[in-house]
Write an enzyme that holds these catalytic residues in place. Structure first.
Site, PDB file in Angstrom:
ATOM      1  N   ASN A   1       0.799  -1.217   0.000  1.00  0.00           N
ATOM      2  CA  ASN A   1       0.000   0.000   0.000  1.00  0.00           C
ATOM      3  C   ASN A   1       0.838   1.275   0.000  1.00  0.00           C
ATOM      4  OD1 ASN A   1      -2.463   1.718   0.656  1.00  0.00           O
ATOM      5  ND2 ASN A   1      -1.200   2.023   2.473  1.00  0.00           N
TER       6      ASN A   1
ATOM      7  N   TYR B   1       2.960   9.816 -10.555  1.00  0.00           N
ATOM      8  CA  TYR B   1       2.069   8.948  -9.781  1.00  0.00           C
ATOM      9  C   TYR B   1       1.291   8.008 -10.700  1.00  0.00           C
ATOM     10  CZ  TYR B   1      -1.629   7.515  -6.569  1.00  0.00           C
ATOM     11  OH  TYR B   1      -2.514   6.779  -5.814  1.00  0.00           O
TER      12      TYR B   1
END
Length: 193
Positions: free
Chosen positions: A89, A154
């Site tokens: 994560n 990202y």
């Protein structure tokens, strides 16, 4: 797994947000959880807030640092004896126009968001292989599935993570290890703000 032992999850980026929510859910389901994050003080506070010292372990480490990853995974295995689930994560973002993103920013986003899950999986998969099973979940993003402004590093890292997930799934299936990804849309977390 012996009848008396609990399943163990290792969750990265677990000091807050999706990672902490995931760790909390594992605990609610009776798992033991190793929470890993680069943010030491918030990590220790998060683990303390969970209130179950016997079932939790705080691991301060940078997922982009191979030595730190190896040491953290070994600490988790030594403490709990096994690792049944890995949730990759940990992630960072730089929200800037593409022409303003520096090489250093680009490289750090790739290191955490793409190299991190690669390194974590390489460290954990042999443990799962030797156990005969395991599950890995990579937290991708809607930004990896569709292009949008201010997310060049990202979005690209998360698109790469989606493909890395497929590679891991194909290669690790022979060991009884399942690998999947989820691609959340906007989530009300500190990073999103």
């Amino acid at each position: 797994m012996s009848s008396g032992s609990k399943r163990v999850a290792l969750v990265t980026g677990a000091a807050r947000g999706i990672g902490l929510a995931t760790a909390t859910r594992f605990l609610e389901q009776g798992w033991q959880v190793a929470l890993l994050d680069v943010l030491g003080e918030p990590l220790r506070a998060a683990v303390g807030s969970l209130g179950d010292a016997d079932a939790t372990l705080a691991l301060e480490a940078d997922v982009a640092d191979p030595a730190a990853v190896s040491a953290a995974v070994e600490r988790a295995r030594a403490r709990f004896g096994r690792i049944d689930a890995l949730v990759n994560n940990a992630g960072i973002a730089v929200f800037k126009p593409m022409l303003e993103v520096t090489l250093e920013e680009w490289q750090r986003v790739m290191a955490v968001n793409l190299t991190g899950p690669f390194l974590m999986t390489q460290a954990v998969a042999p443990i799962m292989r030797d156990q005969g099973s395991g599950a890995i979940v990579n937290i991708a993003s809607i930004s990896g599935l569709r292009a949008s402004t201010l997310r060049v590093a990202y979005g690209t890292s998360k698109a790469g993570l989606a493909h890395l997930t497929r590679q891991q799934a194909v290669e690790l299936a022979q060991y009884g290890i399942r690998v999947n990804a989820v691609a959340p849309g906007p989530v009300d977390t500190a990073m999103a703000k």
